[in-house]
Design a protein around this motif. Structure first.
Motif, PDB file in Angstrom:
ATOM      1  N   LYS A  60      27.177  34.674  81.013  1.00 11.69           N
ATOM      2  CA  LYS A  60      26.496  34.376  79.752  1.00 11.69           C
ATOM      3  C   LYS A  60      26.933  35.343  78.663  1.00 11.69           C
ATOM      4  O   LYS A  60      27.404  36.447  78.949  1.00 11.69           O
ATOM      5  N   GLU A 110      25.229  37.193  75.287  1.00 10.57           N
ATOM      6  CA  GLU A 110      24.063  37.389  74.437  1.00 10.57           C
ATOM      7  C   GLU A 110      24.599  37.777  73.063  1.00 10.57           C
ATOM      8  O   GLU A 110      25.284  38.784  72.923  1.00 10.57           O
ATOM      9  N   SER A 116      21.074  33.462  73.800  1.00  8.37           N
ATOM     10  CA  SER A 116      21.808  33.592  75.045  1.00  8.37           C
ATOM     11  C   SER A 116      22.528  32.270  75.279  1.00  8.37           C
ATOM     12  O   SER A 116      21.896  31.215  75.297  1.00  8.37           O
TER      13      SER A 116
END
Lengths: 312, 249
Positions: B152, B154, B167
């Protein structure tokens, strides 16, 4: 066919940029719908129904629309698009984020930051930081447009009585998630909606001087505070204060530029202000070429005396 | 993880552009050209992610005329590993560029594509969002901070009124805002090294993309000029003018 305006709102009320976009939409047709997409945004939808000239409000409500995530809002707009000849949004950070995604999904070339509507398919938009104005004609079946708020008057916020229709939100795309938001807390008017703006540049020399020297002036005038990119780059103030080509575009009644030299990128963001005042120690600074009133001298001496004069 | 970065060759930000006398556009002949400043930030961010051990390879891509090779060489000198030019002399609008970048992305399979949020010539602010749409990838535009961890990203975004953090699942699209980083100066040894790096040339036809413009430019004009006003001697005179002449107070 009707024209759809995507509302900028905070779930409770409609932001002014929406009203400017409604005026742009009125130049394209009489049947104007406003989309309020959000989470528990019933109040915003009711407020949208009162905007003069709006014929229908579409209200889509879902938890995953709350943060206005581009993936989810774009899917919603694509689903609604077949009923519309034009889809407009104000060129706010939300509008700029979402609308190109909609345009690409519809296979159309968006027209960004429109400053005038010539006809249903022909629009004027600034390029090169506003140093040139391009008139462009679109061949696409649906026109996806972002609107430069300062170029259109605001439609009246009341006087209308449009029906509010609920529309279903597509499922959460599940690609992105909202984590947090840190909004600058301020009692001041919002930069893009303020009647008076006091703006500082590199000449302020420090962030502390924004507080000590500029704030009293802004307080006295009930003004919003802005800054040049140089002041943001130097870390004096946050980026959301930035006025210019890559920051916010403003056109207040009075813009006071303090310690700002006037790079073309800054002028791009404020040269449509009604009255411009420049305070700068450099007599040759380009800001004086656009200022209605200029004072050449040391801002640290001049600004406090302006505050004193305003008290008289 | 591989990172793809797109760069655009534009009129240098210090150049005062002139509208052509025939109203067809702005004068670009014999004008200093540079990498779009937001794209420079994009390249820098990719290089920092590689230096931090997050990225393994940086591929930089540009769409446009042969001269874009210079821009790609600059990106290679900042620290990109190899370059791709999608070469065409046709006018490219953001939707066409996004379609070309989609093909390059499908070929290269990066985990992240970083683009500048806006080119300072057409000021469109579209290509990244369009590429995200065409790939059905998540997007985080106007980034001022990017953290990558466990599949992921952020991303902190510059939005009206402050900052917002999202996110997003990788692979994803990120577009840069100006506070993301301060690009390094390219050094002479790195410019020399960049000359030896691979630069591949592709053609839009071979990628199967129709790049025909959807917008026709009817005319380009200079905006009406503001007239310079007057200098006033002091604060007293200024406040008097604002109250009694301009009537804005």
């Amino acid at each position: 066919m009707a024209v759809l305006v995507v509302a900028e709102h905070d779930n409770k009320s409609i932001r002014k940029a929406t009203l400017n976009a409604v005026t742009a939409a009125q130049k394209l047709g009489p049947d104007i719908h406003v989309l309020v997409a959000g989470e528990q945004a019933g109040d915003a939808a009711k407020a949208a129904a009162q905007i003069a000239g709006v014929t229908k409000v579409l209200h889509a409500d879902a938890p995953h629309l709350g943060a206005f995530l581009a993936e989810n809002v774009a899917a919603l707009l694509v689903g609604l698009s077949k009923n519309y000849s034009h889809i407009l949004a104000p060129a706010t950070s939300n509008g700029k984020n979402v609308m190109p995604r909609v345009a690409a999904l519809l296979d159309v070339q968006q027209i960004s930051d429109v400053s005038a509507v010539e006809s249903a398919d022909t629009f004027v938009r600034p390029i090169y930081a506003g140093n040139a104005l391009a008139t462009v004609k679109s061949k696409d079946p649906i026109k996806v447009i972002t609107v430069r708020s300062t170029a259109f008057d605001a439609a009246a916020a009341t006087g209308g009585s449009a029906a509010v229709e609920q529309v279903a939100a597509p499922a959460d795309a599940g690609l992105s998630a909202f984590v947090s938001r840190e909004l600058s807390k301020s009692e001041r008017p919002e930069l893009t909606a303020a009647k008076i703006i006091v703006s500082g540049g590199r000449g302020m020399a420090s962030g502390e001087n924004f507080t000590k020297v500029l704030e009293p002036l802004a307080d006295k005038l009930g003004a919003a505070m802005g800054a040049s990119r140089a002041a943001v780059d130097a870390g004096f103030v946050p980026n959301d204060w930035q006025v210019g080509q890559t920051g916010k575009i403003v056109a207040p009644d009075l813009y006071i530029a303090v310690g700002i030299s006037g790079a073309i990128q800054h002028l791009a963001g404020m040269k449509d202000s009604r009255v411009i005042v420049a305070i700068n120690k450099d007599e040759e600074a380009p800001i004086f070429q656009v200022a209605d009133y200029g004072i050449v001298g040391d801002l640290f001496q001049i600004v406090p005396t302006v505050v004193e004069e305003l008290k008289k | 993880m591989k990172i793809l970065v797109s760069v655009k060759r534009v009129v240098d930000f210090n150049v005062k552009v002139r509208v052509k006398a025939d109203g067809t556009g702005v004068e670009t002949a014999n004008v200093k050209m540079s990498m779009n400043p937001f794209d420079e930030i994009a390249v820098e961010e990719a290089v920092r992610l590689k230096e931090a051990g997050v990225a393994t390879e940086i591929v930089v891509v540009s769409c446009g005329a042969q001269a874009c090779q210079e821009t790609l060489r600059t990106a290679l000198a900042i620290g990109a590993d190899r370059a791709i030019l999608v070469e065409t002399n046709e006018e490219l609008q953001p939707l066409a560029v996004a379609k070309l970048l989609k093909k390059v992305t499908e070929k290269e399979q990066p985990g992240l594509v970083i683009l500048g949020k806006q080119a300072i010539d057409d000021d469109a602010n579209q290509t990244g969002q369009m590429l995200a749409a065409l790939l059905n990838w998540p997007q985080a535009t106007f980034a001022s901070k990017v953290k990558i961890s466990s599949g992921k990203a952020e991303v902190t975004r510059e939005v009206d009124g402050g900052l917002e953090t999202l996110s997003i699942k990788l692979p994803a699209i990120v577009t840069t805002d100006l506070r993301l980083n301060e690009p390094r100066y390219v050094t002479l040894p790195n410019i020399m090294k960049a000359k030896k790096k691979t630069l591949e040339i592709l053609k839009p036809d071979a990628l199967g993309v129709d790049v025909a413009p959807r917008l026709t430019t009817v005319k380009v004009v200079e905006p009406s000029k503001r007239k310079a006003g007057i200098k006033v001697p002091d604060a007293k005179a200024l406040v008097d003018k604002l109250r009694n002449e301009a009537k804005v107070l």
